[in-house]
Scaffold this motif. Structure first.
Motif, PDB file in Angstrom:
ATOM      1  N   TYR A   1       0.713  -1.305   0.037  1.00  0.00           N
ATOM      2  CA  TYR A   1       0.097  -0.096  -0.093  1.00  0.00           C
ATOM      3  C   TYR A   1       0.916   1.249   0.042  1.00  0.00           C
ATOM      4  O   TYR A   1       2.041   1.319   0.601  1.00  0.00           O
TER       5      TYR A   1
ATOM      6  N   HIS B   1      -1.946   4.341   2.100  1.00  0.00           N
ATOM      7  CA  HIS B   1      -3.070   3.605   2.375  1.00  0.00           C
ATOM      8  C   HIS B   1      -4.100   3.045   1.265  1.00  0.00           C
ATOM      9  O   HIS B   1      -5.041   2.630   1.243  1.00  0.00           O
ATOM     10  N   ARG B   2      -3.333   2.896  -0.043  1.00  0.00           N
ATOM     11  CA  ARG B   2      -4.142   2.672  -1.134  1.00  0.00           C
ATOM     12  C   ARG B   2      -3.257   1.487  -1.814  1.00  0.00           C
ATOM     13  O   ARG B   2      -1.927   1.724  -1.916  1.00  0.00           O
ATOM     14  N   PRO B   3      -3.973   0.442  -2.184  1.00  0.00           N
ATOM     15  CA  PRO B   3      -3.135  -0.678  -2.824  1.00  0.00           C
ATOM     16  C   PRO B   3      -2.714  -0.380  -4.093  1.00  0.00           C
ATOM     17  O   PRO B   3      -3.024   0.217  -5.101  1.00  0.00           O
TER      18      PRO B   3
END
Length: 650
Positions: free
Chosen positions: A262, A265-267
């Motif tokens: 991540y 906080h984003r894949p």
């Protein structure tokens, strides 16, 4: 081609050769533009040395015996060294195993202690050092014992002065965090030096159960302020945290059921494979951000490859080469990536990758065939069917010798190997201890039973409160499947394991009639003792998830305990134990032996002074291998040439 019974094939791969090549390089890093790493020395009392590869390609062992570059934080250790270049010279700090002090080394001089010796309990220990030359400090994880008990311990982030002022004064060590969290990893600083990120967790969780990412501001005076949790939780395991070159937070989380990467906080590459793993040692690295925004990643499903990930597109390009398995140790500098890779035909080597060209080459600890590689086993990756139709992964190593075959339709004996952890897995790499058996006509199968890593969280969670059940069932299912398909001799099956694998081996012998004998090394045997102060702090609450909280399910502990059911063990066993083992203390093996006394069960108990959890000295490994083979020879009616006979008592 000679026709000889299984187990009697002559092999050039003796126990001495296997023991001499035990261990692997670890903890790679850059010092300036030079590549350094730790490397085992089995013939030198099992110490680990620090190896330096100069720009001209020459290698040298920086620290002679008895220096031993190894940390005891969490008992399993972690990153024990760090280095940098100052005024054109290398500056290195490292943890010395014998006293666990931090030392400073510079070329041409002797190591100088930076930290004191604590008279309390297990003393002061250090891991994941990070040199901050501009501050005149080294930041690291400090583990400090506050009493004589194994759980009388605190862990904080700390700053040790490089001027040596703390070598006799504990108060000169500056603590960066408080002790509200039971476990912390080393701080990773953002590129601008203004933020620090680390992982934290508490009992009864293990790091593969749930961890949190903590971020704090770094003040001008070097203090950490405003610490806050920004990711993770009780049921989300974050295996590693770092920063990208442009200051964005990177971490590997299993929130989807797989450890994926991540960014803020984003894949960035959602896949049903692992980009992380179990944090058994502080400082393990499954990913390393490069200056151009790309990320070097160790990833895969089962075996782990080395790839270069583009976080913007999510594309991963794997490194070309003969290596099929990479360990979680990475270092980067510019467009250079350094890792440790191996394959079923080669031991672990230090590999350098030029990301600009894609070229990969061995630059350290190069594999050299000590015998004709025709004697190496040829593994098969298999998925078996366990109870209730569940898949069970494993590696099958059939007997293999270029000069021998067995007569007629004789089926070979097989040894089932249960890995330790149990939250771990068996790597698919050249293991001379396996080749020691297969080249003599004995098959080996390594079982990644339910609970193993590399196959997602659901597979890992199969062992929750089922330790001693699922692992035993899965190993038995694999063994019987090999017998049913005509690969193995049903009457000549053995099981062996060390640590948690020793538990599985002992529980299998007490709970099934599948095996004709077993080898049990530095095992967990008494879960009640383990859960009531009989092991070290890191794993002292591990059984809460593996078996269940002792206060709530005491009967389950008794039901699963190999010690409590030693009367069910009726086949020969070999117990191997290090006398300095504080993780699985010798008293557990002694309790099992006491329960076997007078029952006529053939057994042998070999103990080794100076050995802890896992054997590192060449003479110990050699003796253990020969004893194990002798056990199989006596039980299975084999005649391996040149092997000392293990004395079995009743």
């Amino acid at each position: 081609m000679r026709i000889l019974p299984h187990g009697s094939w002559p092999s050039p791969l003796d126990a001495r050769l296997a023991a001499a090549h035990d261990g692997r390089p670890e903890y790679v890093g850059f010092v300036g533009d030079e590549i350094w790493w730790t490397e085992p020395r089995p013939a030198e009392d099992g110490r680990r040395t620090l190896v330096r590869r100069r720009a001209d390609g020459t290698e040298e062992s920086v620290l002679p015996a008895p220096w031993n570059v190894r940390s005891r934080v969490l008992e399993y250790g972690g990153q024990p060294w760090a280095g940098a270049v100052h005024a054109g010279r290398a500056v290195v700090v490292f943890a010395h195993f014998a006293d666990q002090r931090l030392y400073l080394w510079e070329p041409g001089g002797e190591p100088r202690p930076l930290t004191p010796v604590s008279p309390v309990g297990g003393g002061l220990r250090w891991a994941e050092p990070r040199l901050l030359l501009d501050r005149g400090e080294v930041w690291c994880v400090m583990e400090e014992f506050t009493g004589d008990g194994p759980t009388d311990v605190r862990r904080v982030l700390a700053a040790v002065p490089l001027d040596g002022s703390a070598r006799r004064d504990r108060h000169a060590v500056r603590e960066l965090t408080d002790e509200r969290r039971r476990f912390v990893t080393g701080a990773r600083l953002s590129p601008d030096g203004r933020r620090a990120a680390w992982l934290a967790w508490d009992h009864p969780r293990m790091p593969w159960d749930g961890t949190e990412v903590v971020v704090a501001e770094v003040g001008a005076d070097g203090t950490l302020g405003g610490a806050r949790t920004v990711a993770g939780g009780p049921d989300e395991s974050i295996a590693q945290v770092d920063w990208s070159a442009d200051g964005r937070l990177l971490y590997a989380s299993d929130r989807t059921g797989w450890w994926n990467l991540y960014r803020d906080h984003r894949p960035v590459c959602p896949r049903e494979e692992e980009f992380g793993g179990p944090l058994w040692k502080l400082g393990l690295r499954w990913f390393a951000p490069l200056a151009d925004g790309l990320v070097a990643v160790v990833h895969g499903r089962g075996a782990a490859a080395l790839g270069i990930l583009d976080p913007d597109s999510g594309a991963v390009v794997d490194v070309a080469g003969p290596w099929t398995e990479f360990t979680p140790t990475l270092a980067v500098l510019g467009d250079r990536v350094v890792a440790v890779g191996a394959s079923p035909r080669s031991a672990h080597e230090v590999v350098e990758v030029d990301t600009a060209t894609g070229h990969a080459r061995v630059i350290g600890a190069a594999h050299h065939d000590t015998v004709d590689p025709a004697y190496y086993p040829e593994p098969q990756i298999r998925t078996f069917t366990g109870p209730d139709g569940r898949p069970v992964h494993g590696h099958v190593y059939p007997p293999h010798n270029p000069g021998c075959v067995a007569p007629g339709a004789e089926l070979p004996p097989y040894v089932v190997r249960a890995h330790g952890g149990p939250t771990d897995r068996a790597p698919l790499v050249l293991d001379l201890e396996i080749a020691y058996l297969t080249s003599r006509g004995i098959g080996v199968v390594e079982v990644d039973y339910g609970g193993s890593t590399g196959y997602g969280r659901a597979y890992r969670d199969r062992l929750r409160e089922q330790w001693g059940v699922v692992d035993v069932e899965d190993c038995a299912a694999v063994a019987l499947a090999l017998a049913d398909e005509g690969t193995a001799d049903r009457d000549r099956l053995a099981i062996r394991g060390g640590s948690a694998g020793g538990w599985t081996a002992a529980a299998s012998l007490a709970g099934t009639d599948v095996y004709a004998c077993g080898t049990i090394a530095y095992p967990v045997l008494d879960p009640v003792a383990w859960a009531t102060g009989g092991t070290h702090d890191f794993e002292s609450r591990y059984l809460d998830t593996l078996v269940g909280p002792l206060a709530e399910v005491p009967a389950r502990y008794a039901q699963r305990s190999p010690v409590e059911h030693a009367d069910r063990i009726t086949v020969p066993i070999l117990l191997l134990q290090g006398l300095d083992d504080v993780i699985c203390p010798p008293v557990q093996a002694e309790r099992l032996l006491a329960r076997l006394a007078g029952r006529g069960v053939p057994h042998a108990h070999l103990v080794f002074e100076g050995e802890g959890h896992g054997f590192r000295r060449a003479h110990t490994v050699r003796r253990a291998l020969e004893a194990e083979l002798s056990l199989y020879a006596q039980v299975f009616g084999l005649r391996p040439p040149g092997i000392p006979t293990l004395e079995l008592t009743r």
